[in-house]
Design a protein around this motif. Structure first.
Motif, PDB file in Angstrom:
ATOM      1  N   MET A   1       0.835  -1.176   0.000  1.00  0.00           N
ATOM      2  CA  MET A   1       0.000   0.000   0.000  1.00  0.00           C
ATOM      3  C   MET A   1       0.883   1.242   0.000  1.00  0.00           C
ATOM      4  SD  MET A   1      -2.466   1.418   3.019  1.00  0.00           S
ATOM      5  CE  MET A   1      -1.093   1.409   4.126  1.00  0.00           C
ATOM      6  N   THR A   2       0.459   2.219  -0.801  1.00  0.00           N
ATOM      7  CA  THR A   2       1.129   3.513  -0.842  1.00  0.00           C
ATOM      8  C   THR A   2       0.075   4.593  -0.684  1.00  0.00           C
ATOM      9  OG1 THR A   2       2.764   2.647  -2.381  1.00  0.00           O
ATOM     10  CG2 THR A   2       2.580   5.030  -2.231  1.00  0.00           C
ATOM     11  N   THR A   3       0.327   5.537   0.180  1.00  0.00           N
ATOM     12  CA  THR A   3      -0.588   6.655   0.365  1.00  0.00           C
ATOM     13  C   THR A   3       0.235   7.933   0.371  1.00  0.00           C
ATOM     14  OG1 THR A   3      -2.050   5.294   1.719  1.00  0.00           O
ATOM     15  CG2 THR A   3      -2.349   7.660   1.859  1.00  0.00           C
ATOM     16  N   ASN A   4      -0.224   8.915  -0.392  1.00  0.00           N
ATOM     17  CA  ASN A   4       0.368  10.244  -0.293  1.00  0.00           C
ATOM     18  C   ASN A   4      -0.775  11.241  -0.269  1.00  0.00           C
ATOM     19  OD1 ASN A   4      -0.309  10.962  -3.024  1.00  0.00           O
ATOM     20  ND2 ASN A   4       1.453   9.793  -3.728  1.00  0.00           N
ATOM     21  N   ASP A   5      -0.489  12.512  -0.446  1.00  0.00           N
ATOM     22  CA  ASP A   5      -1.563  13.491  -0.299  1.00  0.00           C
ATOM     23  C   ASP A   5      -2.484  13.587  -1.510  1.00  0.00           C
ATOM     24  OD1 ASP A   5       0.365  14.672  -1.892  1.00  0.00           O
ATOM     25  OD2 ASP A   5       0.182  16.643  -0.974  1.00  0.00           O
ATOM     26  N   LYS A   6      -2.230  12.822  -2.569  1.00  0.00           N
ATOM     27  CA  LYS A   6      -3.073  12.886  -3.768  1.00  0.00           C
ATOM     28  C   LYS A   6      -3.486  11.525  -4.326  1.00  0.00           C
ATOM     29  CE  LYS A   6      -2.920  17.393  -4.221  1.00  0.00           C
ATOM     30  NZ  LYS A   6      -4.041  18.253  -4.091  1.00  0.00           N
ATOM     31  N   GLN A   7      -3.036  10.431  -3.697  1.00  0.00           N
ATOM     32  CA  GLN A   7      -3.443   9.120  -4.196  1.00  0.00           C
ATOM     33  C   GLN A   7      -3.221   8.034  -3.144  1.00  0.00           C
ATOM     34  OE1 GLN A   7       0.478   7.707  -6.695  1.00  0.00           O
ATOM     35  NE2 GLN A   7      -1.188   8.566  -7.841  1.00  0.00           N
ATOM     36  N   ILE A   8      -3.994   6.962  -3.336  1.00  0.00           N
ATOM     37  CA  ILE A   8      -3.853   5.759  -2.533  1.00  0.00           C
ATOM     38  C   ILE A   8      -3.681   4.610  -3.519  1.00  0.00           C
ATOM     39  CG2 ILE A   8      -4.937   4.197  -0.868  1.00  0.00           C
ATOM     40  CD1 ILE A   8      -6.606   6.646   0.081  1.00  0.00           C
ATOM     41  N   ILE A   9      -2.705   3.753  -3.262  1.00  0.00           N
ATOM     42  CA  ILE A   9      -2.432   2.615  -4.137  1.00  0.00           C
ATOM     43  C   ILE A   9      -2.374   1.356  -3.292  1.00  0.00           C
ATOM     44  CG2 ILE A   9      -0.812   1.593  -5.780  1.00  0.00           C
ATOM     45  CD1 ILE A   9       0.277   4.490  -6.236  1.00  0.00           C
ATOM     46  N   VAL A  10      -3.161   0.348  -3.669  1.00  0.00           N
ATOM     47  CA  VAL A  10      -3.133  -0.940  -2.986  1.00  0.00           C
ATOM     48  C   VAL A  10      -2.945  -2.040  -4.027  1.00  0.00           C
ATOM     49  CG1 VAL A  10      -4.542  -0.170  -1.036  1.00  0.00           C
ATOM     50  CG2 VAL A  10      -5.646  -1.213  -3.014  1.00  0.00           C
ATOM     51  N   SER A  11      -2.342  -3.148  -3.613  1.00  0.00           N
ATOM     52  CA  SER A  11      -2.104  -4.282  -4.515  1.00  0.00           C
ATOM     53  C   SER A  11      -2.364  -5.580  -3.787  1.00  0.00           C
ATOM     54  CB  SER A  11      -0.653  -4.294  -5.001  1.00  0.00           C
ATOM     55  OG  SER A  11      -0.360  -3.167  -5.775  1.00  0.00           O
ATOM     56  N   ARG A  12      -2.686  -6.604  -4.557  1.00  0.00           N
ATOM     57  CA  ARG A  12      -2.754  -7.961  -4.021  1.00  0.00           C
ATOM     58  C   ARG A  12      -2.687  -8.946  -5.175  1.00  0.00           C
ATOM     59  NH1 ARG A  12      -8.005 -10.886  -1.853  1.00  0.00           N
ATOM     60  NH2 ARG A  12      -6.830 -12.596  -2.730  1.00  0.00           N
ATOM     61  N   ILE A  13      -2.270 -10.143  -4.841  1.00  0.00           N
ATOM     62  CA  ILE A  13      -2.266 -11.228  -5.815  1.00  0.00           C
ATOM     63  C   ILE A  13      -3.654 -11.861  -5.817  1.00  0.00           C
ATOM     64  CG2 ILE A  13      -1.297 -13.495  -6.408  1.00  0.00           C
ATOM     65  CD1 ILE A  13       0.741 -11.296  -6.789  1.00  0.00           C
ATOM     66  N   ILE A  14      -4.210 -12.025  -6.995  1.00  0.00           N
ATOM     67  CA  ILE A  14      -5.500 -12.709  -7.154  1.00  0.00           C
ATOM     68  C   ILE A  14      -5.244 -13.988  -7.944  1.00  0.00           C
ATOM     69  CG2 ILE A  14      -7.800 -12.581  -8.208  1.00  0.00           C
ATOM     70  CD1 ILE A  14      -7.838  -9.605  -7.549  1.00  0.00           C
ATOM     71  N   ASP A  15      -5.776 -15.085  -7.448  1.00  0.00           N
ATOM     72  CA  ASP A  15      -5.580 -16.389  -8.074  1.00  0.00           C
ATOM     73  C   ASP A  15      -6.505 -16.564  -9.271  1.00  0.00           C
ATOM     74  OD1 ASP A  15      -3.599 -17.106  -6.258  1.00  0.00           O
ATOM     75  OD2 ASP A  15      -5.071 -17.889  -4.835  1.00  0.00           O
ATOM     76  N   ALA A  16      -6.193 -15.833 -10.326  1.00  0.00           N
ATOM     77  CA  ALA A  16      -6.937 -15.909 -11.589  1.00  0.00           C
ATOM     78  C   ALA A  16      -6.068 -15.282 -12.666  1.00  0.00           C
ATOM     79  CB  ALA A  16      -8.264 -15.157 -11.488  1.00  0.00           C
ATOM     80  N   PRO A  17      -6.222 -15.755 -13.911  1.00  0.00           N
ATOM     81  CA  PRO A  17      -5.472 -15.144 -15.009  1.00  0.00           C
ATOM     82  C   PRO A  17      -5.903 -13.687 -15.233  1.00  0.00           C
ATOM     83  CG  PRO A  17      -6.417 -17.260 -15.683  1.00  0.00           C
ATOM     84  CD  PRO A  17      -7.017 -16.903 -14.348  1.00  0.00           C
TER      85      PRO A  17
END
Length: 156
Positions: A1-17
């Motif tokens: 996860m990344t958060t700054n004063d203009k955006q939030i970014i989250v990631s995860r692995i999903i078990d699907a193509p």
């Protein structure tokens, strides 16, 4: 996860193509299935997203917005099986996005799993009254969106 004063970014692995996830992301009729914010109700008879410039309409509900409303989503990013994004426009000014963007990027992680990154970016919001509500959603809402996306793609 990344958060700054203009955006939030989250990631995860999903078990699907990536293709299966992209198919789901580009079908507005299924967006309520992976909305971690709880504001997306349904699509307004929208077609599958096919290119930058497409517009799809979502029926929304939030008490903070006065109840039911619609958002006109202008597709700003489209790269088959890799990326899709849109900038919402409010109903009263449906042809002019207000400056925030939802962006999903997909990176294959083997043949049957995908690293999905969701970016919520409000860096282009210029309306002084509107900017005061950002971020309207926090990291947990975005993480929940990815969790629900994983569940939705698993039921395909």
């Amino acid at each position: 996860m990344t958060t700054n004063d203009k955006q939030i970014i989250v990631s995860r692995i999903i078990d699907a193509p990536a293709k299966d996830i992209f198919d789901l992301l580009t079908l507005p009729a299924r967006h309520s299935e992976f909305d971690g914010s709880g504001t997306v109700v349904s699509d307004e008879k929208s077609q599958r997203i096919q290119q930058v410039g497409d517009v799809f309409v979502m029926n929304m509900h939030a008490e903070a917005m006065g109840g039911d409303y619609q958002m006109y989503n202008h597709v700003t990013a489209y790269d088959e099986n890799k990326m899709v994004g849109w900038q919402p426009a409010q109903e009263e000014n449906k042809d002019e996005p207000a400056g925030w963007e939802w962006l999903y990027t997909l990176e294959a992680d083997g043949s049957d799993s995908t690293n999905v990154t969701l970016t919520y970016d409000w860096s282009k919001v210029t309306d002084k009254d509107l900017i005061s509500i950002f971020p309207a959603f926090d990291e947990s809402a975005l993480e929940e969106s990815l969790n629900q996306l994983a569940a939705a793609v698993a039921t395909n």
